[in-house]
Design a protein around this motif. Structure first.
Motif, PDB file in Angstrom:
ATOM      1  N   GLY A  55       0.923  -1.453   0.282  1.00 47.01           N
ATOM      2  CA  GLY A  55      -0.159   0.525   0.461  1.00 47.01           C
ATOM      3  C   GLY A  55       0.938   1.201   0.043  1.00 47.01           C
ATOM      4  O   GLY A  55       0.432   2.436  -0.017  1.00 47.01           O
ATOM      5  N   GLY A  56       2.081   1.305   0.341  1.00 45.88           N
ATOM      6  CA  GLY A  56       2.983   1.672  -0.406  1.00 45.88           C
ATOM      7  C   GLY A  56       3.209   3.388   1.147  1.00 45.88           C
ATOM      8  O   GLY A  56       1.996   2.942   2.129  1.00 45.88           O
TER       9      GLY A  56
ATOM     10  N   GLY B  49       1.830  -7.532  -7.521  1.00 41.64           N
ATOM     11  CA  GLY B  49       0.480  -6.395  -7.478  1.00 41.64           C
ATOM     12  C   GLY B  49       0.528  -5.164  -7.124  1.00 41.64           C
ATOM     13  O   GLY B  49      -0.286  -4.063  -6.165  1.00 41.64           O
ATOM     14  N   ARG B  50       1.704  -4.573  -6.948  1.00 40.97           N
ATOM     15  CA  ARG B  50       1.822  -3.304  -6.281  1.00 40.97           C
ATOM     16  C   ARG B  50       3.080  -2.119  -7.254  1.00 40.97           C
ATOM     17  O   ARG B  50       2.993  -2.377  -7.998  1.00 40.97           O
ATOM     18  N   GLY B  51       1.709  -0.990  -6.761  1.00 43.93           N
ATOM     19  CA  GLY B  51       2.505   0.452  -7.359  1.00 43.93           C
ATOM     20  C   GLY B  51       0.655   1.109  -8.035  1.00 43.93           C
ATOM     21  O   GLY B  51      -0.322   0.738  -7.271  1.00 43.93           O
ATOM     22  N   VAL B  52       0.942   1.884  -8.139  1.00 43.62           N
ATOM     23  CA  VAL B  52      -0.126   2.955  -8.754  1.00 43.62           C
ATOM     24  C   VAL B  52      -0.674   2.404  -9.849  1.00 43.62           C
ATOM     25  O   VAL B  52      -0.073   2.114 -11.199  1.00 43.62           O
ATOM     26  N   ARG B  53      -2.636   2.143  -9.060  1.00 48.19           N
ATOM     27  CA  ARG B  53      -3.164   1.159  -9.880  1.00 48.19           C
ATOM     28  C   ARG B  53      -3.289   1.968 -11.085  1.00 48.19           C
ATOM     29  O   ARG B  53      -4.015   3.147 -10.944  1.00 48.19           O
TER      30      ARG B  53
ATOM     31  N   ASP C 217      -9.610   0.899 -14.085  1.00 49.78           N
ATOM     32  CA  ASP C 217     -10.415   0.025 -15.443  1.00 49.78           C
ATOM     33  C   ASP C 217      -9.503  -0.816 -16.182  1.00 49.78           C
ATOM     34  O   ASP C 217     -10.135  -1.407 -17.341  1.00 49.78           O
ATOM     35  N   ARG C 218      -7.937  -0.919 -15.376  1.00 52.38           N
ATOM     36  CA  ARG C 218      -7.344  -1.931 -16.738  1.00 52.38           C
ATOM     37  C   ARG C 218      -6.594  -2.712 -15.660  1.00 52.38           C
ATOM     38  O   ARG C 218      -5.963  -3.531 -16.540  1.00 52.38           O
ATOM     39  N   GLY C 219      -6.690  -2.498 -14.661  1.00 49.53           N
ATOM     40  CA  GLY C 219      -6.290  -3.854 -13.382  1.00 49.53           C
ATOM     41  C   GLY C 219      -5.237  -4.461 -13.677  1.00 49.53           C
ATOM     42  O   GLY C 219      -4.825  -5.203 -13.578  1.00 49.53           O
ATOM     43  N   HIS C 220      -3.680  -3.707 -13.802  1.00 47.54           N
ATOM     44  CA  HIS C 220      -2.925  -3.106 -13.778  1.00 47.54           C
ATOM     45  C   HIS C 220      -2.070  -1.591 -13.493  1.00 47.54           C
ATOM     46  O   HIS C 220      -3.268  -1.066 -12.260  1.00 47.54           O
ATOM     47  N   VAL C 221      -0.732  -2.500 -12.433  1.00 46.58           N
ATOM     48  CA  VAL C 221       0.044  -1.380 -11.796  1.00 46.58           C
ATOM     49  C   VAL C 221       0.636  -0.653 -12.215  1.00 46.58           C
ATOM     50  O   VAL C 221       1.785  -1.497 -13.686  1.00 46.58           O
ATOM     51  N   VAL C 222       0.989  -0.037 -12.571  1.00 43.40           N
ATOM     52  CA  VAL C 222       2.511   1.635 -11.987  1.00 43.40           C
ATOM     53  C   VAL C 222       3.280   1.202 -11.788  1.00 43.40           C
ATOM     54  O   VAL C 222       2.901   2.611 -10.997  1.00 43.40           O
ATOM     55  N   PRO C 223       4.546   0.458 -10.963  1.00 49.26           N
ATOM     56  CA  PRO C 223       5.293   0.907  -9.719  1.00 49.26           C
ATOM     57  C   PRO C 223       6.380   2.528  -9.842  1.00 49.26           C
ATOM     58  O   PRO C 223       6.908   1.932 -10.777  1.00 49.26           O
TER      59      PRO C 223
ATOM     60  N   GLY D 185      14.305  -3.923 -11.431  1.00 49.93           N
ATOM     61  CA  GLY D 185      14.548  -4.933 -11.419  1.00 49.93           C
ATOM     62  C   GLY D 185      13.386  -4.743 -10.064  1.00 49.93           C
ATOM     63  O   GLY D 185      12.731  -5.618  -9.380  1.00 49.93           O
ATOM     64  N   VAL D 186      13.688  -3.784  -9.197  1.00 47.77           N
ATOM     65  CA  VAL D 186      12.228  -3.790  -7.927  1.00 47.77           C
ATOM     66  C   VAL D 186      11.060  -3.442  -8.503  1.00 47.77           C
ATOM     67  O   VAL D 186      10.412  -3.767  -8.531  1.00 47.77           O
ATOM     68  N   ALA D 187      10.959  -2.331 -10.033  1.00 42.15           N
ATOM     69  CA  ALA D 187       9.631  -2.675 -10.271  1.00 42.15           C
ATOM     70  C   ALA D 187       9.425  -3.425 -10.713  1.00 42.15           C
ATOM     71  O   ALA D 187       8.023  -3.970 -10.922  1.00 42.15           O
ATOM     72  N   ALA D 188       9.860  -4.440 -11.239  1.00 43.71           N
ATOM     73  CA  ALA D 188       9.304  -5.815 -12.223  1.00 43.71           C
ATOM     74  C   ALA D 188       8.749  -6.542 -11.100  1.00 43.71           C
ATOM     75  O   ALA D 188       7.361  -7.402 -10.818  1.00 43.71           O
ATOM     76  N   TRP D 189       9.518  -6.493  -9.460  1.00 42.17           N
ATOM     77  CA  TRP D 189       9.542  -7.088  -9.309  1.00 42.17           C
ATOM     78  C   TRP D 189       7.878  -7.030  -8.072  1.00 42.17           C
ATOM     79  O   TRP D 189       7.104  -7.989  -7.923  1.00 42.17           O
ATOM     80  N   LEU D 190       7.893  -5.680  -7.643  1.00 43.69           N
ATOM     81  CA  LEU D 190       6.522  -5.048  -7.190  1.00 43.69           C
ATOM     82  C   LEU D 190       5.214  -5.746  -8.741  1.00 43.69           C
ATOM     83  O   LEU D 190       4.114  -5.617  -7.699  1.00 43.69           O
ATOM     84  N   GLU D 191       5.695  -4.941 -10.024  1.00 45.81           N
ATOM     85  CA  GLU D 191       4.970  -5.217 -10.356  1.00 45.81           C
ATOM     86  C   GLU D 191       3.846  -6.623 -10.396  1.00 45.81           C
ATOM     87  O   GLU D 191       3.087  -7.014 -10.272  1.00 45.81           O
ATOM     88  N   GLU D 192       5.183  -7.677 -10.430  1.00 48.52           N
ATOM     89  CA  GLU D 192       4.631  -9.747 -10.247  1.00 48.52           C
ATOM     90  C   GLU D 192       4.000  -9.183  -8.350  1.00 48.52           C
ATOM     91  O   GLU D 192       2.843 -10.089  -8.460  1.00 48.52           O
TER      92      GLU D 192
END
Length: 377
Positions: free
Chosen positions: A66-67, A123-127, A130-136, A114-121
């Motif tokens: 949640g950050g 499901g952590r980041g800016v939601r 309507d797209r169901g994805h995050v951008v860490p 590498g940290v951003a890729a792990w966070l994406e896996e």
């Protein structure tokens, strides 16, 4: 190797110390572990680049899911950073999941991917609505340590960042934090001396809030008073006991001899994460980041030069109410600066000297002996 903290076991950080302010000053106490992880929910992980001629690595501060509220203040003239503009209180991103401190100068910023890729896996980041994805959003800053192990081409990358964030995620809450020549501090220098990672914490007497810091001490300036051999940061807190004159004279002679082979002035940077469990707005967190730079200036002289990239990130978990009134932030601001000073002292005392193909970098304890580590703040 995890080195035992000077002045006690893992987590020892001494007794009470006075809040500056003269008569009536109230004593603060260190947090239970004397580390950044005393701010509940924060975890720290280190990773080192492997190889005989490698002297660099990455450190990740991982927030709870949640950050946390985050801000940054950059005072050095040569910073290597990523995503710092996102932390401006005028901009969109209000919370971050991780902060990356890394070696490798601008090249090493790749560790954040590498940290951003792990966070994406996870499901952590800016939601993204309507797209169901995050951008860490992963703020990062790098120290200059290129070539310190003897090979200019060695620097942290995405794999190093992933290893560091996984180490953080695997650590328990309130875990001790390894100090010295680890993570982003693996190849750090402070002047002519080996630098590294240091950490410290403070409990505020009125609110009970914790303020903690983690530093990567890698400064162009010196941490040592050339007249006495005392670490500048130890003048704060009443621990400035000078070494014997003969010991100091021998240390200065050795540094003078080494200085002939050190080449041009180093391109260095001190990185800091200062954190609190107090409830801060983004603007208040940015003020805390700015005030924390005073802690660098007390412990390293000169600081904030054109060949430094001094950068402070401030994090706030928001678990403890700040208090009422327009000056309620002041105790956090003062503690942020003081705790950074203590963390830099710890970094220099925990560092291990290096002699290798990249050069000879003695530690403070190599020059002044283990007695110099007594009564660490």
């Amino acid at each position: 190797m995890t080195r035992e903290r000077p002045g006690g076991g893992q987590g020892s950080s001494g007794g009470e110390f006075l809040v500056p302010g003269g008569a009536g000053a109230r004593p603060r106490t260190p947090g239970r572990g004397g580390a950044l992880t005393d701010v509940a929910g924060l975890r720290v992980g280190h990773a080192r680049v492997a190889g005989e001629r490698a002297l660099t690595g990455t450190t990740v501060v991982l927030a709870p899911d949640g950050g946390v509220t985050a801000a940054v203040d950059v005072r050095g003239g040569g910073p290597a950073t990523r995503e710092t503009d996102a932390l401006d209180p005028r901009n969109l991103v209000g919370r971050v999941e991780a902060v990356v401190l890394t070696g490798g100068s601008a090249y090493g910023l790749d560790a954040a991917s590498g940290v951003a890729a792990w966070l994406e896996e996870q499901g952590r980041g800016v939601r993204i609505p309507d797209r169901g994805h995050v951008v860490p959003v992963v703020p990062a800053a790098a120290v200059f340590d290129l070539g310190r192990g003897g090979d200019w081409s060695v620097r942290p990358g995405a794999a190093t960042g992933r290893a560091a964030v996984e180490a953080a995620a695997d650590s328990p809450l309130l875990a001790p934090v390894a100090e010295g020549s680890v993570g982003a501090g693996t190849g750090a220098l402070v002047g002519q001396l080996k630098g590294g990672v240091g950490t410290a914490s403070t409990v505020l007497p009125d609110s009970g809030a914790t303020v903690a810091a983690l530093v990567v001490a890698n400064a162009a300036g010196s941490a040592v008073d050339p007249l006495t051999g005392v670490l500048y940061g130890r003048y704060f807190g009443g621990h400035a006991v000078p070494p014997a004159p003969a010991v100091h004279e021998a240390a200065q002679a050795r540094l003078a001899a080494l200085g002939e082979d050190m080449g041009p002035a180093p391109l260095n940077t001190t990185l800091v994460v200062v954190a609190t469990d107090a409830a801060l707005s983004r603007a208040q967190a940015q003020k805390a980041a700015g005030t924390a730079h005073d802690g660098i200036a007390r412990a390293v002289r000169p600081a904030h030069l054109l060949n430094d990239g001094d950068t402070v990130f401030a994090l706030a978990t928001g678990d403890v109410p700040l208090g009422e009134g327009p000056l309620a932030l002041n105790p956090v601001l003062a503690a942020a600066a003081d705790t950074v000073t203590r963390a830099i002292v710890r970094a220099v005392l925990a560092a291990e000297g290096v002699s290798g193909p990249g050069g000879v970098f003695p530690s403070y304890l190599d020059l002044y002996g283990s007695d110099s580590a007594r009564d660490v703040l």
